[in-house]
Scaffold this active site. Sequence first.
Site, PDB file in Angstrom:
ATOM      1  N   GLU A 115       5.776  -9.061   3.189  1.00 44.91           N
ATOM      2  CA  GLU A 115       4.377  -9.050   2.750  1.00 44.91           C
ATOM      3  C   GLU A 115       3.598 -10.188   3.410  1.00 44.91           C
ATOM      4  O   GLU A 115       2.460 -10.002   3.859  1.00 44.91           O
ATOM      5  CB  GLU A 115       4.309  -9.181   1.223  1.00 44.91           C
ATOM      6  CG  GLU A 115       2.884  -9.091   0.706  1.00 44.91           C
ATOM      7  CD  GLU A 115       2.787  -9.440  -0.772  1.00 44.91           C
ATOM      8  OE1 GLU A 115       3.637  -8.974  -1.559  1.00 44.91           O
ATOM      9  OE2 GLU A 115       1.849 -10.183  -1.117  1.00 44.91           O
TER      10      GLU A 115
ATOM     11  N   CYS B 249      -0.984 -10.622  -8.425  1.00 47.99           N
ATOM     12  CA  CYS B 249      -1.163  -9.305  -9.040  1.00 47.99           C
ATOM     13  C   CYS B 249      -0.854  -9.358 -10.538  1.00 47.99           C
ATOM     14  O   CYS B 249      -0.080 -10.203 -10.989  1.00 47.99           O
ATOM     15  CB  CYS B 249      -0.297  -8.266  -8.341  1.00 47.99           C
ATOM     16  SG  CYS B 249       1.366  -8.170  -8.954  1.00 47.99           S
TER      17      CYS B 249
HETATM   18  S1  SF4 Z   1       1.813  -4.373  -8.430  1.00 44.90           S
HETATM   19 FE1  SF4 Z   1       2.264  -6.464  -7.707  1.00 44.90          FE
HETATM   20  S2  SF4 Z   1       4.513  -6.647  -7.701  1.00 44.90           S
HETATM   21 FE2  SF4 Z   1       3.973  -4.463  -7.797  1.00 44.90          FE
HETATM   22  S3  SF4 Z   1       3.968  -3.801  -5.657  1.00 44.90           S
HETATM   23 FE3  SF4 Z   1       1.876  -4.349  -6.188  1.00 44.90          FE
HETATM   24  S4  SF4 Z   1       1.694  -6.488  -5.550  1.00 44.90           S
HETATM   25 FE4  SF4 Z   1       3.882  -6.029  -5.623  1.00 44.90          FE
END
Ligand code: SF4
Length: 415
Positions: A197, A306
Site C-alpha cells: 500500500e 480508515c
Molecule cells: S477498510 Fe481499511 S483495513 Fe480494510 S481494506 Fe480498506 S483501508 Fe484496508
Amino acid sequence: MTESTASATSNPKALRQTLRRSDTYYAKGFPELQETIRDELQTQYKSTLVETIRANGYTYTRGDVTIKLAQSFGFCWGVERAIEYAYEARRRFPDRQLWITNEIIHNPQVNQQLSNMGVRFVVQQDGVKDFSKISPGDVILWPAFGASLQEMEFFQQNGNEIVDTTCPWVSRVWNQVDKHRTREFTSIIHGKYAHEETIATSSFADKYLIVLDMEQARYVAHYILHAADDPAAQPELRTEFMQKFEKAMSAGFDPNTDLERVGIANQTTMLEGETKAIAKLFETTMLRKYGPQELDDHFISFNTICNATQERQDAMFELVEEPLDLMVVIGGFNSSNTTHLQEIATAKGLKSFHIDGPACIRDDNSIRHQTLHGGIQISQNWLPAGAIAVGVTSGASTPDRMVSDAIERIFQLKQ
Ligand code: SF4
C-alpha cells in the site's frame, strides 16, 4: 516486460481519470453476479460459531474455556469488497487468464482459494514484479492495497482489462498525496516502505519520505529544526539522514531543501494514535520554524486512517482491559493491521500470541506464533491448566471461519 521498465506518468490524476472512463476498467465489481457468489463466500469464509459468540455479547464459555471476542474484528468492508470483486471477476471472465498483481489481501487461505480458482499471482523478485507472462487481453486484478502509478500505466498500455478492488480508503490517501504534489509539498508518509500500500501511495508523490514510527519522525523533525538550515556546518548529519532513509525516500530527495513544505499521509493500517502524534509533531515543528502566519505554507494534514482499522484498535484497547489469561491475535504474518493489534496486547503486558491460522495451534499444547520483531517462535505449554479466559481478535484480512477454527482448536485442547 517488468515493472521497472514501465515509465512513470507525469500526471497521476489524469491517468486515473482516463482509466475511470475506459470500458475495460471495472472499479465497482459486477453487481449482476453478486447473488451467484453469495453462497460460495458464505461457505468458505463465514462461521456459525462466531455468529453465536457475537449474538451472545462477544463471550462464550465451553468447559474450562471462556472466549472473549473483541467487539470489532476480522474482515473489514474493504476486504470483503475486494474478495467479492475477485469472485465476480472469475464468473464474468470464465475463459480468460486472470492475474493478480499481489496478494489480494494478507491472508494465505484467501489467496490460496483464488489460486485454486485459476487466478495467477505475478511473480516478484527483489521487489520487482515480472509482468512478462501477461498477455494483452488477460484480466488483471488490483488488490485492496491498490497498484502503483507505474503499474496502472503499464496495464493500460498493454491492453488488459482491469478489475480494480482498491479500497476507497486507500484511494482517499492517494487523493491527499496528489494534493501535496500539486501544491509542491513533500509527502511524509507514516508507513512501512516495503508494504504494497505504501509503495502504491508513494508512487503518487513527486517527493516523499516514509517514516516508520515516532522515533523516525522525531529524527526528521530534529533535522528540520537543527540541521537543514546549516548543512555546511553539519555535512555528516545529511549523510546519516541519507543512509537512514535510503530505501524510504523519493529519487533525488534532498533533506536540506525538500523538508520546507510537508504534508502528512499514512498507510491506512498504522496505529491511529501514532499517526496523529506524528502529524502533531510536524505541525509543531513547522510552527516553531516558520511561525503561525506561515504555517499553512509549510504544513498540511488530514486524518486518513480508515474506520475499520480504528474500530479494531479501539475494540482491542477495550478487550485488554478485561481479566484475561492470554490473547490470541489471528492474521497474516505480513499483515500490518494485525501486528498493531498484537502490539496493543503486548503493551498492556498480556501474554499474546499472533498466529496466522488454526494450524499454528498444535496437538502437543505448543503454538507457532510471530513475535513483534517478526521472528517465528514455537512456545510450549501455552494453554495453562484449569479455567481460563482467552481474548481473541483478528486482523481485517481474516475470515470468521479461520477465527472459529482457531477457537475450536483451543476447546479441543482443553477438553
Ligand atoms: S477498510 Fe481499511 S483495513 Fe480494510 S481494506 Fe480498506 S483501508 Fe484496508
